[in-house]
Design a protein around this motif. Structure first.
Motif, PDB file in Angstrom:
ATOM      1  N   ALA A 177       0.830  -1.209   0.000  1.00 40.81           N
ATOM      2  CA  ALA A 177       0.000   0.000   0.000  1.00 40.81           C
ATOM      3  C   ALA A 177       0.863   1.258   0.000  1.00 40.81           C
ATOM      4  O   ALA A 177       0.567   2.231  -0.707  1.00 40.81           O
ATOM      5  N   ALA A 178       1.933   1.250   0.790  1.00 46.06           N
ATOM      6  CA  ALA A 178       2.825   2.407   0.834  1.00 46.06           C
ATOM      7  C   ALA A 178       3.521   2.605  -0.510  1.00 46.06           C
ATOM      8  O   ALA A 178       3.682   3.740  -0.977  1.00 46.06           O
ATOM      9  N   GLY A 179       3.932   1.522  -1.129  1.00 51.13           N
ATOM     10  CA  GLY A 179       4.582   1.615  -2.429  1.00 51.13           C
ATOM     11  C   GLY A 179       3.658   2.201  -3.485  1.00 51.13           C
ATOM     12  O   GLY A 179       4.081   3.025  -4.307  1.00 51.13           O
ATOM     13  N   THR A 226       0.727   7.638   8.243  1.00 51.02           N
ATOM     14  CA  THR A 226       0.011   6.523   8.866  1.00 51.02           C
ATOM     15  C   THR A 226      -1.496   6.665   8.639  1.00 51.02           C
ATOM     16  O   THR A 226      -2.197   5.666   8.471  1.00 51.02           O
ATOM     17  N   ARG A 227      -1.980   7.898   8.619  1.00 52.88           N
ATOM     18  CA  ARG A 227      -3.416   8.110   8.401  1.00 52.88           C
ATOM     19  C   ARG A 227      -3.828   7.642   7.012  1.00 52.88           C
ATOM     20  O   ARG A 227      -4.814   6.922   6.857  1.00 52.88           O
ATOM     21  N   ARG A 228      -3.051   8.030   5.981  1.00 47.08           N
ATOM     22  CA  ARG A 228      -3.376   7.629   4.612  1.00 47.08           C
ATOM     23  C   ARG A 228      -3.269   6.126   4.443  1.00 47.08           C
ATOM     24  O   ARG A 228      -4.114   5.491   3.793  1.00 47.08           O
ATOM     25  N   LEU A 229      -2.230   5.541   5.012  1.00 42.93           N
ATOM     26  CA  LEU A 229      -2.049   4.095   4.882  1.00 42.93           C
ATOM     27  C   LEU A 229      -3.149   3.325   5.600  1.00 42.93           C
ATOM     28  O   LEU A 229      -3.676   2.335   5.087  1.00 42.93           O
ATOM     29  N   ALA A 230      -3.487   3.770   6.797  1.00 48.07           N
ATOM     30  CA  ALA A 230      -4.537   3.095   7.551  1.00 48.07           C
ATOM     31  C   ALA A 230      -5.855   3.135   6.797  1.00 48.07           C
ATOM     32  O   ALA A 230      -6.589   2.141   6.733  1.00 48.07           O
ATOM     33  N   SER A 236      -7.120   0.788  11.715  1.00 48.32           N
ATOM     34  CA  SER A 236      -6.836   1.967  12.530  1.00 48.32           C
ATOM     35  C   SER A 236      -5.355   2.296  12.454  1.00 48.32           C
ATOM     36  O   SER A 236      -4.510   1.406  12.286  1.00 48.32           O
ATOM     37  N   GLY A 237      -5.028   3.580  12.575  1.00 42.49           N
ATOM     38  CA  GLY A 237      -3.643   4.016  12.474  1.00 42.49           C
ATOM     39  C   GLY A 237      -2.690   3.313  13.415  1.00 42.49           C
ATOM     40  O   GLY A 237      -1.623   2.845  13.003  1.00 42.49           O
ATOM     41  N   PRO A 238      -3.025   3.184  14.708  1.00 45.11           N
ATOM     42  CA  PRO A 238      -2.108   2.551  15.653  1.00 45.11           C
ATOM     43  C   PRO A 238      -1.752   1.104  15.321  1.00 45.11           C
ATOM     44  O   PRO A 238      -0.689   0.624  15.716  1.00 45.11           O
ATOM     45  N   SER A 239      -2.611   0.426  14.572  1.00 44.62           N
ATOM     46  CA  SER A 239      -2.320  -0.974  14.244  1.00 44.62           C
ATOM     47  C   SER A 239      -1.091  -1.111  13.356  1.00 44.62           C
ATOM     48  O   SER A 239      -0.443  -2.158  13.332  1.00 44.62           O
ATOM     49  N   THR A 285       7.998   3.468  12.640  1.00 41.85           N
ATOM     50  CA  THR A 285       7.940   4.824  12.107  1.00 41.85           C
ATOM     51  C   THR A 285       7.584   4.808  10.621  1.00 41.85           C
ATOM     52  O   THR A 285       7.674   3.781   9.945  1.00 41.85           O
ATOM     53  N   LYS A 286       7.233   5.999  10.131  1.00 47.82           N
ATOM     54  CA  LYS A 286       6.990   6.165   8.703  1.00 47.82           C
ATOM     55  C   LYS A 286       8.265   5.889   7.915  1.00 47.82           C
ATOM     56  O   LYS A 286       8.226   5.267   6.842  1.00 47.82           O
ATOM     57  N   ASP A 287       9.411   6.353   8.424  1.00 49.59           N
ATOM     58  CA  ASP A 287      10.678   6.109   7.729  1.00 49.59           C
ATOM     59  C   ASP A 287      10.960   4.624   7.582  1.00 49.59           C
ATOM     60  O   ASP A 287      11.513   4.189   6.566  1.00 49.59           O
ATOM     61  N   ALA A 288      10.596   3.842   8.593  1.00 46.02           N
ATOM     62  CA  ALA A 288      10.804   2.396   8.516  1.00 46.02           C
ATOM     63  C   ALA A 288       9.957   1.789   7.399  1.00 46.02           C
ATOM     64  O   ALA A 288      10.392   0.848   6.714  1.00 46.02           O
TER      65      ALA A 288
END
Length: 237
Positions: A20-22, A35-39, A45-48, A55-58
Motif C-alpha cells: 500500500a505504501a509503495g 500513517t493516516r493515509r495508509l490506515a 486503525s492508524g495505531p495498528s 515509524t513512517k521512515d521504517a
C-alpha cells in the motif's frame, strides 16, 4: 464442531503495508505517505500499523528494499576470477555453466537495476541514502563487491566501482531527460537557442533518448574501467 469465523478483511501484515505504501509513493510521492493515509487505504486503525513498523521512515525503507529485491543478481554468480597469468578462471564450480566477464556482469546488472527503478522513480531518494540495514540492499552491495574482487579488482577499487555504478544508475532513474523539454517548437526560439531546433521533439522520443543515453553512459563507464583494470594488471618493472 464449530469453526472460527474468518475475518471480513485480510489480516494486516508487513507485506500489505509495504504494498500500500509503495502504491502511494508511486502515485503521489514520498510526502504523501502517512500513517493516516495508509490506515485508510488498508481499512485499519492508524495505531495498528505500529505493530509492524515503528515509524513512517521504517515503512519507506521497506518499500525501497522491496524494489531492490527485484534486481537480478544471478549474473554475478558466474563472474570469473583472475589467475596468475592474467586470464580469467571460473569462480568456483557453478555446475559447468559458462563463466561471465565482469564487464558483462556489470552491464547486465545495471540494466536490471534500472528496470527495477523505472516504474518507481519516487523511491529513488530513499535508495540513494545507501543500503543501511536493508537486507536486499545489502545483498546487492555484497554481490557487486564480491564479484569485482573475485575478478581481480583490489578491494578499494571494487568499493569505488560499486559506488560509481550506483550513482550512475540511480541518477538515471530520478527523471527523464527527454521529458524535460516541452512539446512546443515556439519555446525554442533559434535566436536564443540556435542549437535546440529539434528539442520540442525529444519528449515524444523519450524511450529512444533516455535509454540511448543510459547505454552510452554505461558503455563509457565500462570502457574506462576496462582501461583501469588492464593498467592494474600490467606487470611492474
Amino acid at each position: 464442531m464449530w469453526r472460527m469465523a474468518r475475518p471480513r478483511k485480510p489480516l494486516l501484515s508487513r507485506d500489505r503495508i509495504v504494498e500500500a505504501a509503495g502504491a502511494l509513493v508511486d502515485a503521489e510521492g514520498l510526502e504523501a505517505v502517512s500513517t493516516r493515509r495508509l490506515a485508510a487505504a488498508l481499512g485499519v486503525s492508524g495505531p495498528s500499523l505500529y505493530n509492524h513498523f515503528r515509524t513512517k521512515d521504517a515503512i519507506l525503507e521497506a518499500v525501497a528494499d522491496a524494489v531492490s529485491a527485484r534486481v537480478d543478481l544471478s549474473m554475478f554468480d558466474a563472474v570469473g576470477g583472475a589467475d596468475g597469468d592474467g586470464d580469467e578462471a571460473p569462480r568456483g564450480d557453478r555446475g559447468g555453466g559458462a563463466r561471465r566477464d565482469w564487464r558483462e556482469a556489470l552491464h547486465a546488472w545495471a540494466h536490471s537495476y534500472r528496470d527495477a527503478l523505472a516504474d518507481h522513480p519516487n523511491i529513488v531518494p530513499v535508495l540513494a541514502r545507501g543500503p543501511g540495514r536493508r537486507p536486499a540492499g545489502l545483498r546487492l552491495a555484497d554481490a557487486v563487491f564480491g564479484a569485482m574482487t573475485e575478478a581481480g579488482w583490489p578491494p578499494a577499487h571494487a568499493t569505488r566501482i560499486g559506488a560509481l555504478m550506483r550513482y550512475f544508475i540511480l541518477g538515471s532513474a530520478v527523471a527523464s531527460f527527454a521529458r524535460g523539454f516541452v512539446d512546443d517548437e515556439a519555446a525554442y526560439d533559434p535566436v536564443d537557442y540556435p542549437h535546440l531546433g529539434q528539442a520540442h521533439l525529444l519528449a515524444e522520443r523519450r524511450r529512444e533518448v533516455d535509454e540511448g543515453a543510459f547505454e552510452t553512459g554505461l558503455k563509457a563507464l565500462l570502457d574506462g574501467l576496462s582501461l583501469q583494470y588492464e593498467a592494474l594488471r600490467e606487470p611492474r618493472a
